[in-house]
Design a protein around this motif. Structure first.
Motif, PDB file in Angstrom:
ATOM      1  N   GLY B 139       0.809  -1.218   0.000  1.00 23.17           N
ATOM      2  CA  GLY B 139       0.000   0.000   0.000  1.00 23.17           C
ATOM      3  C   GLY B 139       0.838   1.262   0.000  1.00 23.17           C
ATOM      4  N   GLY B 140       2.157   1.110   0.175  1.00 25.61           N
ATOM      5  CA  GLY B 140       3.046   2.271   0.174  1.00 25.61           C
ATOM      6  C   GLY B 140       3.574   2.561  -1.224  1.00 25.61           C
ATOM      7  N   ARG B 141       4.040   3.790  -1.414  1.00 27.01           N
ATOM      8  CA  ARG B 141       4.582   4.168  -2.720  1.00 27.01           C
ATOM      9  C   ARG B 141       6.008   4.677  -2.579  1.00 27.01           C
ATOM     10  NH1 ARG B 141      -0.157   7.671  -5.574  1.00 27.01           N
ATOM     11  NH2 ARG B 141       0.255   9.070  -3.834  1.00 27.01           N
ATOM     12  N   LEU B 142       6.840   4.381  -3.573  1.00 23.23           N
ATOM     13  CA  LEU B 142       8.227   4.849  -3.593  1.00 23.23           C
ATOM     14  C   LEU B 142       8.509   5.466  -4.965  1.00 23.23           C
ATOM     15  CD1 LEU B 142       9.946   1.814  -1.785  1.00 23.23           C
ATOM     16  CD2 LEU B 142       9.479   4.074  -0.826  1.00 23.23           C
ATOM     17  N   PRO B 143       9.552   6.311  -5.045  1.00 28.78           N
ATOM     18  CA  PRO B 143       9.848   6.984  -6.327  1.00 28.78           C
ATOM     19  C   PRO B 143      10.223   5.978  -7.410  1.00 28.78           C
ATOM     20  CG  PRO B 143      11.122   7.944  -4.503  1.00 28.78           C
ATOM     21  CD  PRO B 143      10.476   6.700  -3.978  1.00 28.78           C
ATOM     22  N   LEU B 144       9.715   6.216  -8.615  1.00 32.09           N
ATOM     23  CA  LEU B 144       9.992   5.310  -9.731  1.00 32.09           C
ATOM     24  C   LEU B 144      11.481   5.205 -10.024  1.00 32.09           C
ATOM     25  CD1 LEU B 144       7.182   6.275 -12.290  1.00 32.09           C
ATOM     26  CD2 LEU B 144       7.348   4.147 -10.987  1.00 32.09           C
ATOM     27  N   HIS B 145      12.188   6.350 -10.009  1.00 37.83           N
ATOM     28  CA  HIS B 145      13.575   6.351 -10.488  1.00 37.83           C
ATOM     29  C   HIS B 145      14.532   5.667  -9.515  1.00 37.83           C
ATOM     30  CE1 HIS B 145      13.840   9.731  -7.660  1.00 37.83           C
ATOM     31  NE2 HIS B 145      15.146   9.602  -7.696  1.00 37.83           N
ATOM     32  N   ALA B 146      14.078   5.434  -8.256  1.00 33.67           N
ATOM     33  CA  ALA B 146      15.003   4.945  -7.236  1.00 33.67           C
ATOM     34  C   ALA B 146      14.773   3.492  -6.842  1.00 33.67           C
ATOM     35  CB  ALA B 146      14.909   5.840  -5.997  1.00 33.67           C
ATOM     36  N   THR B 147      13.845   2.819  -7.525  1.00 27.32           N
ATOM     37  CA  THR B 147      13.586   1.417  -7.185  1.00 27.32           C
ATOM     38  C   THR B 147      13.680   0.569  -8.447  1.00 27.32           C
ATOM     39  OG1 THR B 147      11.197   1.608  -7.555  1.00 27.32           O
ATOM     40  CG2 THR B 147      11.993   2.084  -5.337  1.00 27.32           C
ATOM     41  N   GLY B 148      14.087  -0.689  -8.283  1.00 25.14           N
ATOM     42  CA  GLY B 148      14.192  -1.596  -9.425  1.00 25.14           C
ATOM     43  C   GLY B 148      12.861  -1.756 -10.153  1.00 25.14           C
ATOM     44  N   PRO B 149      11.782  -2.142  -9.428  1.00 24.99           N
ATOM     45  CA  PRO B 149      10.490  -2.283 -10.118  1.00 24.99           C
ATOM     46  C   PRO B 149      10.025  -0.954 -10.714  1.00 24.99           C
ATOM     47  CG  PRO B 149      10.411  -3.226  -7.901  1.00 24.99           C
ATOM     48  CD  PRO B 149      11.725  -2.519  -8.009  1.00 24.99           C
ATOM     49  N   GLY B 150      10.327   0.159 -10.032  1.00 29.73           N
ATOM     50  CA  GLY B 150       9.947   1.473 -10.541  1.00 29.73           C
ATOM     51  C   GLY B 150      10.613   1.772 -11.868  1.00 29.73           C
ATOM     52  N   LYS B 151      11.908   1.462 -11.965  1.00 34.64           N
ATOM     53  CA  LYS B 151      12.616   1.709 -13.232  1.00 34.64           C
ATOM     54  C   LYS B 151      12.071   0.814 -14.341  1.00 34.64           C
ATOM     55  CE  LYS B 151      16.700   1.246 -11.455  1.00 34.64           C
ATOM     56  NZ  LYS B 151      18.137   0.946 -11.534  1.00 34.64           N
TER      57      LYS B 151
END
Lengths: 267, 267
Positions: B139-151
């Motif tokens: 349920g939490g969100r993290l920055p796209l550019h700083a996480t593997g799945p985000g990238k």
């Protein structure tokens, strides 16, 4: 279930703006995760124009998402907000490692269940190559009297809950469902005496389960866990210690946390 | 994040009844799952009387629950509705066995992540005696550019998403975060070329990850999965085949289902 069957929408057509929005959201349910403008209009009894206007606001915020075929679904925004509920969050986070260990030992189906409006609400379900098909779903609800975790929750619930369940009728779900009030009360007393519940083909033919209670920092039962195995398993008693150990482990960890799931019930 | 930062509430104080209710719900967030009447009044800029009236309706329906200390939390009713969102339901149900297998092989942390408002939203997280501490939460969100799945999600997202991420600034999260636009674009091209993403200490010092894309029936990327291990792991390449196999397995099963998660995006 239609909106008319939900709380807040049971005095005829909903009157406040907010209750109209809630009535629309409540048309989405287990078994009917998609709705159309027409199905919502029929289910809520609201005018097409009102439904249209409210849907537009719900879509804008992200409570629902519109598909290209004119269908509506619950949106990620609502999922993200819902994931903040303590039972779906702290309780689930604490329980998950124990449920995973239980799964690794049993290689079947493992459940985490809480009481919700006199139903057994399935918060988590893990399965690993199970030999048994079960009807439970995360976010789905099943009758308290016909499931192992449901009977555990019922055994420790306020008497009013049992009275309402009995008043609603003990509907048969499978060949082993307890449909007699006296027999159910005896089963609940046995759960309180032993601290676990063994069920055979009460919700699903072919399935059996062992369930145990999870308690919060005030030693009150706030959840139940269970392992489901094929009903052909001759002796279920070897499953009792691992299920109880997992339930006790979760309970101990909840006690050691300051903000515990279920704390809102009585603090 | 306050309500003012959320869509639907960004034109000053909310004007419609529904947008006021949404603004109240949006004060509940990752990191602040509890609110009081006072904190909601401050965060929304609405009058105490309005907040009081709206809270009463939200409590009645079960969107929020009141604790005895005058705190409010998201309620089970909202959790149950939210669990109907296709990404939290079909996608998660399909992915779970593959994530469990991946966990059994790696005994670390496994994630399922989707794109949500230019952020990486964590739909599922499993862990098993991990040697590494990660900041992700379901349920939490993290920055796209700083996480593997985000990238991975960014690599396959429409160009507008990358432009917005770049415009927002590539904030440093850990010692290895990519903060240069050119370097990020090269990394995304590499993901598209290889079909996976290896990251070291980009979101959390001490953690490294391998991520891969999950595609829907139309072969469009709708999610990413990852395994997180200690950054002291010298060679991450042995993790690539299991992570890609799991992602391909989930994608294949999504293709074989009629109602697939993400279908609403383009059908």
């Amino acid at each position: 279930m239609t909106a008319a069957g939900r709380p807040g929408a049971d005095q005829g057509s909903p009157r406040t703006v907010l209750s109209r929005a809630f009535a629309i959201l409540d048309t989405f349910a287990e078994g009917q995760p998609e709705q159309t403008h027409g199905s919502i209009t029929r289910a809520t009894g609201m005018s097409p124009a009102t439904v249209h206007r409210q849907l537009a606001e719900l879509v804008e915020w992200g409570a629902v998402e519109r598909t290209r075929r004119g269908h509506y679904r619950i949106g990620l925004h609502l999922w993200r907000l819902g994931s903040l509920a303590p039972q779906g969050r702290e309780l689930r986070d604490v329980a998950l490692p124990y449920l995973q260990d239980l799964l690794e030992v049993t290689h079947e189906v493992v459940h985490l269940v809480v009481l919700d409006e006199n139903m057994a609400l399935y918060i988590e379900k893990l399965e690993s190559r199970p030999d048994v098909a079960v009807v439970s779903r995360v976010g789905g609800r099943l009758p308290l009297h016909a499931t192992g975790p449901g009977k555990v929750l019922l055994a420790y619930a306020p008497p009013a809950v049992l009275n309402e369940v009995l008043a609603g009728g003990l509907t048969r779900q499978a060949s082993g469902t307890i449909t007699d009030a006296r027999e159910l009360q005896r089963a609940l007393a046995e759960i309180r005496r032993t601290g676990h519940c063994i069920s055979r083909q009460e919700m699903t033919d072919g399935a059996a389960s062992v369930a145990a209670p999870v308690t919060d920092a005030h030693r009150r039962v706030i959840a139940a866990i269970s392992v489901v195995v094929p009903s052909s398993t001759p002796d279920l008693s070897p499953l009792v210690p691992p299920v109880r150990l997992a339930a006790l482990g979760i309970s101990r960890e909840l006690r050691s946390r300051r903000h515990v799931a279920g704390e809102h019930l009585d603090d």
